[in-house]
Design a protein around this motif. Structure first.
Motif, mmCIF file in Angstrom:
data_model
loop_
_atom_site.group_PDB
_atom_site.id
_atom_site.type_symbol
_atom_site.label_atom_id
_atom_site.label_comp_id
_atom_site.label_asym_id
_atom_site.label_seq_id
_atom_site.Cartn_x
_atom_site.Cartn_y
_atom_site.Cartn_z
ATOM 1 N N LEU A 96 0.824 -1.200 0.000
ATOM 2 C CA LEU A 96 0.000 0.000 0.000
ATOM 3 C C LEU A 96 0.864 1.259 0.000
ATOM 4 C CD1 LEU A 96 -2.951 0.895 0.055
ATOM 5 C CD2 LEU A 96 -2.839 0.868 2.548
ATOM 6 N N ALA A 97 1.941 1.242 0.784
ATOM 7 C CA ALA A 97 2.851 2.395 0.822
ATOM 8 C C ALA A 97 3.524 2.595 -0.528
ATOM 9 C CB ALA A 97 3.896 2.193 1.919
ATOM 10 N N TRP A 98 3.930 1.494 -1.172
ATOM 11 C CA TRP A 98 4.571 1.600 -2.498
ATOM 12 C C TRP A 98 3.582 2.185 -3.511
ATOM 13 C CZ3 TRP A 98 3.744 0.215 -7.479
ATOM 14 C CH2 TRP A 98 4.833 0.294 -8.348
ATOM 15 N N CYS A 99 2.350 1.705 -3.494
ATOM 16 C CA CYS A 99 1.353 2.172 -4.457
ATOM 17 C C CYS A 99 1.014 3.641 -4.243
ATOM 18 C CB CYS A 99 0.089 1.311 -4.364
ATOM 19 S SG CYS A 99 0.291 -0.360 -5.034
ATOM 20 N N ARG A 100 0.950 4.075 -3.002
ATOM 21 C CA ARG A 100 0.663 5.488 -2.742
ATOM 22 C C ARG A 100 1.780 6.367 -3.300
ATOM 23 N NH1 ARG A 100 -2.455 5.912 3.090
ATOM 24 N NH2 ARG A 100 -3.278 7.832 2.177
ATOM 25 N N ALA A 101 3.019 5.929 -3.129
ATOM 26 C CA ALA A 101 4.145 6.698 -3.661
ATOM 27 C C ALA A 101 4.127 6.697 -5.187
ATOM 28 C CB ALA A 101 5.459 6.130 -3.138
ATOM 29 N N TRP A 102 3.826 5.551 -5.790
ATOM 30 C CA TRP A 102 3.813 5.451 -7.256
ATOM 31 C C TRP A 102 2.713 6.333 -7.851
ATOM 32 C CZ3 TRP A 102 0.402 4.126 -11.067
ATOM 33 C CH2 TRP A 102 0.941 3.942 -12.352
ATOM 34 N N VAL A 103 1.514 6.247 -7.293
ATOM 35 C CA VAL A 103 0.402 7.038 -7.813
ATOM 36 C C VAL A 103 0.687 8.526 -7.642
ATOM 37 C CG1 VAL A 103 -2.054 7.570 -7.584
ATOM 38 C CG2 VAL A 103 -1.287 5.202 -7.431
ATOM 39 N N ALA A 104 1.289 8.909 -6.516
ATOM 40 C CA ALA A 104 1.616 10.319 -6.289
ATOM 41 C C ALA A 104 2.592 10.829 -7.337
ATOM 42 C CB ALA A 104 2.202 10.504 -4.894
ATOM 43 N N ALA A 105 3.557 9.988 -7.726
ATOM 44 C CA ALA A 105 4.527 10.392 -8.748
ATOM 45 C C ALA A 105 3.898 10.401 -10.144
ATOM 46 C CB ALA A 105 5.727 9.451 -8.724
ATOM 47 N N GLU A 106 2.895 9.567 -10.370
ATOM 48 C CA GLU A 106 2.297 9.448 -11.698
ATOM 49 C C GLU A 106 1.273 10.550 -11.962
ATOM 50 O OE1 GLU A 106 0.960 8.572 -15.248
ATOM 51 O OE2 GLU A 106 -0.565 8.423 -13.689
ATOM 52 N N SER A 107 0.462 10.876 -10.948
ATOM 53 C CA SER A 107 -0.566 11.907 -11.143
ATOM 54 C C SER A 107 -0.995 12.460 -9.793
ATOM 55 C CB SER A 107 -1.787 11.323 -11.871
ATOM 56 O OG SER A 107 -2.866 12.238 -11.858
ATOM 57 N N ALA A 108 -0.807 13.756 -9.599
ATOM 58 C CA ALA A 108 -1.219 14.390 -8.344
ATOM 59 C C ALA A 108 -2.734 14.348 -8.179
ATOM 60 C CB ALA A 108 -0.721 15.828 -8.295
ATOM 61 N N ALA A 109 -3.462 14.504 -9.280
ATOM 62 C CA ALA A 109 -4.927 14.514 -9.210
ATOM 63 C C ALA A 109 -5.472 13.146 -8.794
ATOM 64 C CB ALA A 109 -5.510 14.931 -10.560
ATOM 65 N N VAL A 110 -4.977 12.091 -9.427
ATOM 66 C CA VAL A 110 -5.428 10.741 -9.089
ATOM 67 C C VAL A 110 -4.936 10.350 -7.698
ATOM 68 C CG1 VAL A 110 -5.385 8.313 -9.780
ATOM 69 C CG2 VAL A 110 -5.493 10.086 -11.529
#
Length: 204
Positions: A96-110
Motif C-alpha cells: 500500500l505504501a509503495w502504491c501510494r508513492a507510485w500514484v503520487a509520482a504518476e498523477s497528483a490529481a489521481v
C-alpha cells in the motif's frame, strides 16, 4: 560536337539537384518514419506501465479490504498461523505504501483520490480487523459463512478510484491537469457528503 557535350553537361548539372533533393526526401521520410515508430512504441510502453501500476494499486485496495476476512476465517490461534497472518498484514501495508508513492509520482490529481480511498477503506477495515482478532478461530465449515459480518464499503471506494484512473489513458490524458484535479476534487467532495449523510430514512 563540343556544343552538344556542353549542353549534355549542363542538363546533367541541372538534373543533379533534383536527384539530390529526391534522395534527401527519401532519407528524411525514412528517418521521420523511424522516429514516429519509436515514439508510438514508447507511448504504448508508457501506457502499459501506467496500466500495470494502477492495476497493482487496485489489487492492494482489494487485499486491504479482504484482510479482515482472512483473520476472521483463521482456523487456529497457533503461533504459525498467527505469524503467517501477521506477515500477510505487513506485506499489504508495504504494498500500500509503495502504491501510494507510485500514484503520487504518476498523477497528483489521481493521488488525491487514491489517498482518500485508502483512508476510508482503512478506517472501516481496521475496526472490523480489531474485532476479528478478538473472535475465536472457526472450527466448523458453516462458520466460514460470515453473513453480514465484515467491511462493506470497499467496492464503492475502489470504483471511485478506477473512475479517476480513466483520466490517465486515451484522449482524457490530454485534458489539462488542473481541470482534472478540480473535477475529481468536486466528485470527491460530493462522495464524502453522500457518505456523511448516509441512507435517507423513511418518513413516518
Amino acid at each position: 560536337m563540343a556544343i552538344t557535350m556542353a549542353a549534355a553537361a549542363t542538363e546533367a548539372a541541372a538534373a543533379s539537384p533534383a536527384w539530390s533533393q529526391l534522395l534527401l526526401a527519401v532519407l528524411g521520410s525514412s528517418v521521420a518514419g523511424g522516429l514516429l515508430t519509436t515514439a508510438l512504441g514508447s507511448l504504448r510502453a508508457s501506457a502499459e506501465v501506467r496500466r500495470d501500476g494502477y492495476a497493482r494499486a487496485t489489487s492492494v485496495l482489494v487485499r486491504r479490504t479482504e484482510y479482515a476476512y482472512r483473520v476472521r476465517r483463521r482456523t487456529s490461534d497457533d503461533p504459525a498461523t498467527l505469524a503467517e497472518l501477521t506477515h500477510l498484514g505487513s506485506e499489504i501495508q508495504e504494498e500500500l505504501a509503495w502504491c501510494r508513492a507510485w500514484v503520487a509520482a504518476e498523477s497528483a490529481a489521481v493521488s488525491a483520490v487514491f489517498d482518500g480511498v485508502c483512508s476510508e477503506i482503512s478506517q472501516e477495515a481496521s475496526a472490523w480487523l480489531r474485532e476479528a482478532w478478538t473472535l475465536p478461530p472457526v472450527s466448523r465449515p458453516t462458520e466460514m459463512n460470515l453473513g453480514e459480518w465484515g467491511p462493506r464499503a470497499g467496492r464503492d471506494q475502489i470504483a471511485r478510484f478506477q473512475s479517476a484512473t480513466r483520466f490517465r489513458f486515451g484522449w482524457r490524458r490530454t485534458i489539462p491537469a488542473w481541470i482534472v484535479k478540480r473535477w475529481l476534487r468536486r466528485k470527491e467532495d460530493t462522495s464524502r457528503s453522500v457518505a456523511t449523510m448516509g441512507p435517507a430514512s423513511d418518513a413516518t
